[in-house]
Design a protein around this motif. Sequence first.
Motif, PDB file in Angstrom:
ATOM      1  N   LYS A   1      -2.392   5.983   5.377  1.00 27.72           N
ATOM      2  CA  LYS A   1      -3.220   6.947   6.103  1.00 27.72           C
ATOM      3  C   LYS A   1      -2.552   7.293   7.434  1.00 27.72           C
ATOM      4  O   LYS A   1      -2.119   6.412   8.177  1.00 27.72           O
ATOM      5  CB  LYS A   1      -4.606   6.360   6.371  1.00 27.72           C
ATOM      6  N   SER A   2      -2.448   8.562   7.704  1.00 28.16           N
ATOM      7  CA  SER A   2      -1.823   8.991   8.952  1.00 28.16           C
ATOM      8  C   SER A   2      -2.843   9.031  10.083  1.00 28.16           C
ATOM      9  O   SER A   2      -4.054   9.106   9.854  1.00 28.16           O
ATOM     10  CB  SER A   2      -1.200  10.378   8.779  1.00 28.16           C
TER      11      SER A   2
ATOM     12  N   ASN B   1       0.853  -1.193   0.000  1.00 29.88           N
ATOM     13  CA  ASN B   1       0.000   0.000   0.000  1.00 29.88           C
ATOM     14  C   ASN B   1       0.889   1.243   0.000  1.00 29.88           C
ATOM     15  O   ASN B   1       1.312   1.714   1.065  1.00 29.88           O
ATOM     16  CB  ASN B   1      -0.924   0.004   1.221  1.00 29.88           C
ATOM     17  N   PRO B   2       1.214   1.768  -1.181  1.00 28.95           N
ATOM     18  CA  PRO B   2       2.137   2.906  -1.255  1.00 28.95           C
ATOM     19  C   PRO B   2       1.582   4.211  -0.707  1.00 28.95           C
ATOM     20  O   PRO B   2       2.318   5.186  -0.582  1.00 28.95           O
ATOM     21  CB  PRO B   2       2.423   3.019  -2.755  1.00 28.95           C
ATOM     22  N   VAL B   3       0.278   4.227  -0.391  1.00 24.59           N
ATOM     23  CA  VAL B   3      -0.321   5.409   0.237  1.00 24.59           C
ATOM     24  C   VAL B   3      -0.802   5.004   1.624  1.00 24.59           C
ATOM     25  O   VAL B   3      -1.654   4.131   1.776  1.00 24.59           O
ATOM     26  CB  VAL B   3      -1.494   5.966  -0.597  1.00 24.59           C
TER      27      VAL B   3
ATOM     28  N   VAL C   1       5.804  12.770   0.996  1.00 26.58           N
ATOM     29  CA  VAL C   1       6.316  11.691   0.142  1.00 26.58           C
ATOM     30  C   VAL C   1       7.712  11.315   0.630  1.00 26.58           C
ATOM     31  O   VAL C   1       8.578  12.182   0.809  1.00 26.58           O
ATOM     32  CB  VAL C   1       6.372  12.120  -1.337  1.00 26.58           C
TER      33      VAL C   1
ATOM     34  N   ASN D   1       2.822  13.974   7.229  1.00 27.70           N
ATOM     35  CA  ASN D   1       2.345  13.768   5.864  1.00 27.70           C
ATOM     36  C   ASN D   1       3.388  14.226   4.840  1.00 27.70           C
ATOM     37  O   ASN D   1       4.082  15.227   5.028  1.00 27.70           O
ATOM     38  CB  ASN D   1       1.045  14.539   5.638  1.00 27.70           C
TER      39      ASN D   1
ATOM     40  N   THR E   1       8.862   4.291  -3.280  1.00 32.24           N
ATOM     41  CA  THR E   1       8.199   5.503  -2.793  1.00 32.24           C
ATOM     42  C   THR E   1       6.994   5.157  -1.924  1.00 32.24           C
ATOM     43  O   THR E   1       6.287   4.181  -2.181  1.00 32.24           O
ATOM     44  CB  THR E   1       7.719   6.358  -3.983  1.00 32.24           C
ATOM     45  N   ILE E   2       6.773   5.969  -0.900  1.00 34.22           N
ATOM     46  CA  ILE E   2       5.575   5.832  -0.075  1.00 34.22           C
ATOM     47  C   ILE E   2       5.064   7.229   0.270  1.00 34.22           C
ATOM     48  O   ILE E   2       5.846   8.161   0.482  1.00 34.22           O
ATOM     49  CB  ILE E   2       5.854   5.017   1.210  1.00 34.22           C
ATOM     50  N   THR E   3       3.749   7.357   0.291  1.00 34.08           N
ATOM     51  CA  THR E   3       3.115   8.644   0.574  1.00 34.08           C
ATOM     52  C   THR E   3       2.267   8.540   1.834  1.00 34.08           C
ATOM     53  O   THR E   3       1.530   7.565   2.023  1.00 34.08           O
ATOM     54  CB  THR E   3       2.227   9.089  -0.603  1.00 34.08           C
ATOM     55  N   ILE E   4       2.378   9.537   2.685  1.00 34.24           N
ATOM     56  CA  ILE E   4       1.554   9.606   3.899  1.00 34.24           C
ATOM     57  C   ILE E   4       0.601  10.789   3.762  1.00 34.24           C
ATOM     58  O   ILE E   4       1.026  11.907   3.445  1.00 34.24           O
ATOM     59  CB  ILE E   4       2.419   9.803   5.156  1.00 34.24           C
ATOM     60  N   ASN E   5      -0.680  10.518   3.958  1.00 32.95           N
ATOM     61  CA  ASN E   5      -1.650  11.619   3.969  1.00 32.95           C
ATOM     62  C   ASN E   5      -2.810  11.280   4.899  1.00 32.95           C
ATOM     63  O   ASN E   5      -2.909  10.168   5.412  1.00 32.95           O
ATOM     64  CB  ASN E   5      -2.140  11.959   2.555  1.00 32.95           C
TER      65      ASN E   5
END
Length: 205
Positions: free
Chosen positions: A139-140, A135-137, A184, A182, A200-204
């Motif tokens: 949830k924070s 899961n590259p995105v 990248v 949050n 790559t991983i993104t936190i939002n």
Amino acid sequence: MKKKASIASNLIGILKIRLLKFLFPALFAFSIIFIMSESAQGQDCSVVLKIKDPMPVCAPSTVDLTLEAITTGSTNGLTYTYYSNPELTIIVPSPTKVKAGIYYIKGVLTGSCRGFVAASVEAKVNDKPNVIIPNPVVKSLNGRADLTSSLITSGSDTGLIFSYWYDKASTKSLSTPQSTVNGVYYLKGTSGNGCSDIQTITIND
């Protein structure tokens, strides 16, 4: 007849070195030396080729067999040719970028003292590890997330050492991956042979 005998002697010498290198790898951890002489006009000439296997590289990189460090300590003035078989009949077309395998370097000395010598060299290309982020995105929670959680890299190769970065070139380290705001980021997994993969991983929210 003399030339044929020299070639046969050269081939036998290479095979002996290969056998010794297989039976006693510690003796050849740094270099191998194979000496053969071929007289010119009755002159007793000796040619020395000293080989040090090049450092392993990580795929998809290739190995450069022409590096000076590989033949350091050999007789000065040798002209090198690179082969893929011990009979020295198949020339390596691009010795500056070879794949993993055993190759053979032939050094030729010309002039009043003529001779040639050959020895084996091993090129090692280590596999690139696999870093998998299902899961590259992410949830924070309250604007933060823990990038060190094993769930984030589930499915990656085992035994990897992970590091965390702000950039893909891994030049700016993330100091608090356990509590990351949050944005990248990049997760780098390094295996025991020093090879790595980065994702790559993104936190939002």
